[in-house]
Design a protein around this motif. Sequence first.
Motif: not given
Lengths: 449, 461
Positions: A293-298
């Motif tokens: 999810g963090h990678l997705d947001a970044m």
Amino acid sequence: MIHDSIIRDRLVTGDKTASDVTRDIARPILNNPMIAWKVGFTLSLIFLGIFGVSLLYTLWTGIGVWNINKSVMWGWDITNFVFWVGIGHAGTLISAVLLLFRQKWRMSINRSAEAMTIFAVICAAMFPVFHMGRVWVGYWALPLPNAFGSLWVNFNSPLLWDVFAISTYFSVSLLFWYIGLIPDIATIRDKVKSKLGKTMYGFFSMGWTGSTRTWARYELISLILAGLSTPLVLSVHTIVSTDFATSVVPGWHTTIFPPYFVAGAIFSGFGMVATLLVVARKVMNYENYITIGHLDAMTKIIMVTGTIVGIAYLTEFFIAWYSGNVYEQYAFTNRMFGPYWWAYWSMMTCNLIAPQVFWFRWARTTPWFIFIMSIVVNVGMWFERFVIIVTSLHRDYLPSSWVMYSGSLTEIGLFLGTFGIFFTCFFLFAKFLPVINMAEVKSILRNRE
Amino acid sequence: MGHGHHIEVKQEQFVFSPKAKRFSMILMVLGLIFAGLGIANLGGHEETHTAKTEVAAHEGAQHGEGHAVAAHEEHGNVETEAFGPRMEFHPLDKPANTRIWANLMIAGYFFLMISLVALMWYAIQYIANAGWSVGIKRIPEAIMTFIPVPFVVLIVALLMGKNDIYHWAHYEHLGLKPGDAGYDAILAGKSGFLNSTMLFVFPSVLVVIWYLLMRKLRSLSAAEDNATRGDVSFFRTSVKFSAAFAVIFGFTISVIAWLLIMSVDAHWYSTIFGFYNFVTHWVTMITIMAFFVAFIKKEGYLGFVTNEHMHDLGKFMFAFTVFWAYLWLSQYLLIWYAQIPEEMAYYQIRFENYKFNFLLNFAMCFCIPFLGLLMRSAKRNRYVLGIIGSIMILGHYHDVWLMVFPGVFGSGMQFGFLELGNFLLFAGVFTYWVFTALTKRGLVAVNHPYLDESAHHDVGV
């Protein structure tokens, strides 16, 4: 009671408890370094050595060992300077702007992004400082009272604004980073065994007790610093852009430069954060904290800022035609089809076209692919600065001043060497300080009760 | 951040109250009175000039002798000529009704942009997974339905006044060839972009695309209300359409600003112009949205939308006020610093002949809202938000006026009764329209997956 939505992803997975967080994140600090760390640190030291050798050679012989000349008076040096300053933007964006926007996903990545910011700004500072030539009188860049007669800084110069903007940014970022670290340093202080460790962590934790009052102050100062740093995120690259845009050089003087440089900086900053964290989460086993999810947001931020930068490229190009100004028109045709066409098209491909793959969910959620893309982004952003600087300078107004420029071995060495500085600092950080903000991550755990 | 207790949110139906009707009507009537006063004052110009002398004077001033400053220029400052050619126009050169068409064009553009950035706001909330704003999402959803009205006004204004508003359209109409007296190579070079076909076709095509996307998003939102609870498919589809709109809008909105507004000063150019135009309308739209939220809350609706939500809107008003000033300064500082004649012309006329408006613009759009909204208590106070917000809305309208009028008329115009009346009239129609649109569906997006977060002002962690 938590009022989350059925479609909100968990920020920390794996059903972690508060003690799991402390154990997982303090582990690299309390244990002996891993093999991966040793290999990485050694490589970084080698690059640091390259920097040292290149710098000594430059200082001993003089700036003449660089290939810059009277037309292209800024080359790899200022390209690298802008490149590194740009990278230094994600940290404060994540810690300040995302704090104001109440984006809690920042909590797993803010610490390392802020550290990265500080190291990147150090790398950036190397280039203008050593470009001065007589670096031992570098303090002349400051408005200090002196007895040298009329020697005084030029307040009209954006280069001086840079001195103020970057030093302010560095100070505030460092303060923000350090204050965020205090509760975590106190946690380490209470866990570390060695006497030296106890003394050092004890000193830097500033007597943190974890009382309600200290926490209230901690949150207050974070908010105040976030409010102060948010304009700083914009100001630094704005001032860097005015280094170019206040001039009358075609391709440099254009009003879109300030917001476009800021967007580019956030783009490259997130590129570098992605490069580091995709590796770190795997090697350090932090996949439950830095989730997909963090990678997705970044990657979404990378795509948005990349597209904004792309719109700026197209805007510049269109307005150059629209202006009817032959110098502007030439500058842009020369960028595209002149001798540095390969740099221009590398920039366009890496910054505008490549990030569009992040429209696909697969691309946003596949770590190895994100790693490759993050490198592409950084290559693209380096080329952007090279294109802006070199293609505008190498065709001066007088054809007798037309030259070609390519970096000398020393210049390349200095650039590669800054990666040595950057990664040496980063590896030391990853060994001696918690890479993830333990205190804040504990506040977003599901398993709180 | 979560509150300890649970808040049950029920559907509410907005009724267009007599009070709201009265408010819209007062705006419209005041607008008509002021506009009438303004039109009554226009007559004077027509007597002194006929259409023929106008064309002759225009050509003489524009294309003869390299844009020389005309002899009858009242404020003809000789020292300013050192900065090079300037686009000289005189209010008396134009037919009197040009001022009416220019006013309609500004109002059309302004309210079109307000409706469009409302749609952009709506789209961004979806793309960014924003939870807090779901409680007030019906308001941008109502504002964005206004798109066709200002667009029609804009097109009518352009059809009627194009040749007098746009120097380049007048020039196109002359049909000069290289070598002719008054031939302008710069304008000829731009004719691929600045031509009448482009002026009508490009915005029309885009407005149709934007309008269709708006309808699609609105219908998804309506369908979601009637769906079963927990069905997120409408939300997910809305995200996709929102992303599509955001990209199309992002790539094209600058072009609209160049074509419609920047081209008023046909020789001048600035790459930041599109971003700047976007932000000036963006901050205004947020202010308008805050007004609507405050109003319908006052009428007893949306009980779960608290002062926290108002505070958030206040923060956005403050933040984008600063951002507006940042873009304003980026453009001004760089042009001032480099002092390139063709760029300076834009600010020169505004600073020389519109100094009051120039400074007023910065005060209304930055100084007053910055100081007024800085404190936390100010952002949480409806009355402060009301006063500062009104100054902001009028200030940004005046900002657009300042982008257009000096370019169309040269020196000697003022934001007068006609301008104020025209704005109030449109504001009245706009509020009436938005209130009516609000009655068309329930005020609460009852099946939106983030509604609970919004109701508790939580961020879902």
